[in-house]
Write a protein that holds these residues in place. Structure first.
Motif, mmCIF file in Angstrom:
data_model
loop_
_atom_site.group_PDB
_atom_site.id
_atom_site.type_symbol
_atom_site.label_atom_id
_atom_site.label_comp_id
_atom_site.label_asym_id
_atom_site.label_seq_id
_atom_site.Cartn_x
_atom_site.Cartn_y
_atom_site.Cartn_z
ATOM 1 N N SER A 22 14.742 -19.554 -1.452
ATOM 2 C CA SER A 22 14.599 -20.549 -0.381
ATOM 3 C C SER A 22 14.801 -21.975 -0.865
ATOM 4 O O SER A 22 15.302 -22.826 -0.119
ATOM 5 C CB SER A 22 13.212 -20.428 0.272
ATOM 6 O OG SER A 22 13.008 -19.128 0.783
ATOM 7 N N ILE A 47 12.888 -18.141 3.747
ATOM 8 C CA ILE A 47 14.339 -18.045 3.591
ATOM 9 C C ILE A 47 15.084 -18.321 4.897
ATOM 10 O O ILE A 47 16.199 -18.855 4.891
ATOM 11 C CB ILE A 47 14.728 -16.658 3.021
ATOM 12 C CG1 ILE A 47 16.167 -16.669 2.485
ATOM 13 C CG2 ILE A 47 14.531 -15.557 4.054
ATOM 14 C CD1 ILE A 47 16.343 -17.402 1.210
ATOM 15 N N ARG A 58 20.292 -13.477 4.206
ATOM 16 C CA ARG A 58 18.867 -13.793 4.069
ATOM 17 C C ARG A 58 18.013 -12.587 4.449
ATOM 18 O O ARG A 58 18.240 -11.975 5.495
ATOM 19 C CB ARG A 58 18.501 -14.977 4.966
ATOM 20 C CG ARG A 58 19.356 -16.219 4.752
ATOM 21 C CD ARG A 58 19.182 -17.177 5.924
ATOM 22 N NE ARG A 58 20.146 -18.270 5.885
ATOM 23 C CZ ARG A 58 19.829 -19.562 5.819
ATOM 24 N NH1 ARG A 58 18.556 -19.922 5.796
ATOM 25 N NH2 ARG A 58 20.767 -20.481 5.803
#
Length: 274
Positions: A22, A47, A58
């Motif tokens: 992230s 994320i 993601r």
């Protein structure tokens, strides 16, 4: 679930998972690998809100929860069928460094808040162990893959606080012992040390004069280094080792995104505490 037709039409290329993608070093590694042509999966609690290209897949995950970690690997298995590279970068050790107006990071071990152990040992070391176990189940049948554990010099010298040293020393030992068990399957495991990385938090601290950024590395730099390692035909000879990212970069001629060649720090360059 992804069917066989969808899988056959999926993008080709080596598949990488970067945990803790992230922000910070993890985000930089994901970007570096994406630029190198990997099909990159990124996991993390935030994320979905991360500043990442749409090409990056993601998968939201709190790596403190084993069932969520298992889901990440289920997604990769379903969509790709295999995993070529795991980078364990998930780490909760830099959260809540200031509490009640006090900077608790350098406190002696008897005054450390309990959450710091959870952030470093459970969200860091244990998460890396669990992810590596999932990855090994995918890599060993193919006799192909690479596991990278992001570590640091605090494994070898007191930096910041005792829990930090314990966590990084455990990471390096985990790397060494996993390497013994994975070597017969030709899957290397490496501990990789970054230098001073220009993460969001480091840049913020540098504004107050806390850091000299003249020898720092971009977050993407270590992703470039990992790409070079991945393609090293003699990589298995390095399994179980601790490697310095900038030293590896010099060996392979890898430059940072600005064309610079960051210096490879040694233990003597790290400020001694305690």
């Amino acid at each position: 679930m992804t069917n066989e037709r969808e899988r056959s039409e999926a993008p080709t290329g080596n598949v990488a998972l970067v945990t803790g993608a992230s922000r910070g070093v993890g985000r930089g590694i994901a970007l570096g690998l994406l630029a190198a042509g990997f099909r990159v999966y990124g996991s993390g609690r935030s994320i979905d809100q991360a500043d990442l290209p749409r090409e990056l897949r993601r998968v939201r995950c709190d790596h403190l929860k084993d069932e969520e970690t298992a889901r990440v690997f289920d997604v990769i298995r379903s969509e790709c069928g295999s995993l070529d590279l795991l980078v364990n970068c998930a780490w909760g050790g830099y959260e809540k460094m200031v509490e009640g107006g006090a900077f608790t990071w350098p406190a002696p071990f008897w005054d450390q808040p309990a959450h710091r152990w959870t952030g470093m040992m459970d969200a860091g070391v244990r998460a890396a162990f669990v992810c590596s176990a999932h990855a090994a189940r995918m890599m060993t049948p193919r006799h192909r893959g690479l596991i990278i554990n992001i570590s640091f010099w605090s494994a070898q010298r007191h930096l910041g606080n005792t829990i930090y040293g314990i966590a990084k020393a455990a990471t390096d030992k985990m790397t060494s012992d996993m390497a013994v068990e994975l070597k017969p399957f030709a899957v290397p495991v490496i501990s990789l040390y970054p230098g001073l990385v220009r993460t969001e938090s480091v840049l913020a601290a540098a504004e107050s004069g806390a850091f000299d950024l003249s020898t720092s590395e971009s977050p993407e730099f270590i992703g470039r280094v990992i790409n070079a390692l991945f393609h090293d035909p003699n990589l298995l000879a390095r399994t179980g080792q601790v490697l310095i990212a900038a030293a590896v970069a010099k060996e392979f001629g890898v430059l940072d995104i600005d064309g610079s060649s960051p210096p490879a720090l040694t233990l003597a360059d790290i400020p001694f505490e305690g």
